[in-house]
Design an enzyme around this catalytic site. Sequence first.
Site, short mmCIF file in Angstrom:
data_model
loop_
_atom_site.label_atom_id
_atom_site.label_comp_id
_atom_site.label_asym_id
_atom_site.label_seq_id
_atom_site.Cartn_x
_atom_site.Cartn_y
_atom_site.Cartn_z
N ARG A 136 -44.98 -14.91 -39.07
CA ARG A 136 -43.75 -15.61 -38.66
C ARG A 136 -43.13 -14.81 -37.53
O ARG A 136 -42.84 -13.62 -37.68
CB ARG A 136 -42.78 -15.71 -39.85
CG ARG A 136 -41.37 -16.21 -39.49
CD ARG A 136 -41.41 -17.65 -39.03
NE ARG A 136 -40.12 -18.30 -39.10
CZ ARG A 136 -39.18 -18.25 -38.17
NH1 ARG A 136 -39.38 -17.54 -37.06
NH2 ARG A 136 -38.05 -18.92 -38.32
N ASP A 152 -36.28 -19.18 -33.74
CA ASP A 152 -36.42 -20.37 -34.56
C ASP A 152 -36.85 -21.50 -33.64
O ASP A 152 -36.11 -21.84 -32.70
CB ASP A 152 -35.09 -20.70 -35.24
CG ASP A 152 -35.26 -21.14 -36.67
OD1 ASP A 152 -36.41 -21.31 -37.10
OD2 ASP A 152 -34.24 -21.33 -37.36
N GLU A 179 -38.65 -27.98 -35.53
CA GLU A 179 -39.54 -28.26 -36.65
C GLU A 179 -40.39 -29.50 -36.40
O GLU A 179 -39.90 -30.54 -35.96
CB GLU A 179 -38.71 -28.48 -37.92
CG GLU A 179 -37.93 -27.26 -38.37
CD GLU A 179 -38.84 -26.17 -38.89
OE1 GLU A 179 -39.78 -26.47 -39.65
OE2 GLU A 179 -38.61 -25.00 -38.52
N ARG A 214 -45.37 -14.83 -45.78
CA ARG A 214 -45.69 -14.60 -44.38
C ARG A 214 -45.21 -13.21 -43.98
O ARG A 214 -44.32 -12.65 -44.62
CB ARG A 214 -45.02 -15.65 -43.48
CG ARG A 214 -45.41 -17.07 -43.79
CD ARG A 214 -44.65 -18.07 -42.93
NE ARG A 214 -43.20 -17.99 -43.13
CZ ARG A 214 -42.33 -18.84 -42.61
NH1 ARG A 214 -42.76 -19.84 -41.85
NH2 ARG A 214 -41.04 -18.70 -42.84
#
Length: 296
Positions: free
Chosen positions: A148, A153, A156, A196
Site C-alpha cells: 500500500r 489516497d 477508488e 498489506r
Amino acid sequence: MRWPPWASDTQAQQQSRKSSSEDDERQAAASSTTTSKKKDWESSVTAIDWAAFTEARTIIPTLILTSGFLGAFYIHRRYLRRFPDAVSITPSYFRRRSLLGQVTSVGDGDNFRIYHTPGGRLAGWGWLPWKKIPTSKKELRDKTVHIRLAGIDAPELAHFGRPEQPFAREAHQWLTSYLFGRRVRAYIHRPDQYQRAVASVYVRRLLDFPPFRRRDVSYEMLKRGLATVYEAKIGAEFGGEAMERKYKKAEWWAKLRGVGLWKDYRRNKTKWESPREYKTRMGLEEAAQPGVEIKK
C-alpha cells in the site's frame, strides 16, 4: 622321550606329568602376554588425546569453518531471506529496511503486489534457472507481498458493490504502466489491517529524464493529480515530516494547475469529492449493513 625298558612305570608317569605341567605353564604365560598386549592396544586406540584439541592445527580450521557457517547464516537471514507475503515481514524491517521486488500486478491506484527478490540480480534473480520470477497467477498465488503506497489516497475503482470514482481508472492505468513488470524498492513502515505493507516505493526507469533516476511513486502520482495526500487522522504514514510537507506541496501544485482529479475542482467545489470523503460517504451508506468493512 622314550624310557628304557628297565625303567619303572612310576618314574615314567612322574616325568610325563612334570613335562605336561611345564607345557601348561608356558601356554598360560604366552596367553597372559597376548591378553596384556591386546589390552594395551585397545587402550591406546580408545584413549582421547585431549592435548590435540588445543593445538593450532586443530583450533584454526575449526574457527574458520564455524565463522564461515555463522557468517553465511547471518547473511542469508539478513539479506537473502525471501518473504512470500506481507504478513511474513519481520518487525525488524519496519521503518528501518527495504524490500526489493518485481511488480506482478496492480490492484488499484494506490496498491500493488511485488514478488520479493532479495539480493536482486547479484543474488541470481532473473537469470539463474532456479531463481526465475513466476508469471502465471497460479504460480504467484500466496507468494507476493501486497504493498500500500504511503502518504497518498487514489480514487477508488468499482468494487464491493461500490461505484467507481472519477479518475480512478486513469490512476490505475498510469500506475500499471509505470510499475508493472519493473523492479521497485519498498521502504516498509508498518502493516495495515488488510494484511498489506504500507511503504514508500521507489523505481528507476530508462524513459524518465534524467534516466534511471530514483523516483518516489507516491510523489509522482500527487504531482500528476492522480491521488491526494492521505487524509485519515489515524494510520497516516509519510516516512517523516519532511516527506509529508513535500507531498502536500506537490498536491497544492497539482490543484493549482488543475490537473488530474483536480480538473473540475474550482468550478465544482461543492460536489467535488476526495477519495477520503468518498470512502466516508460509502461507509455511512453501508452502516446499516452488518459485516461491511470500510476500506482505508
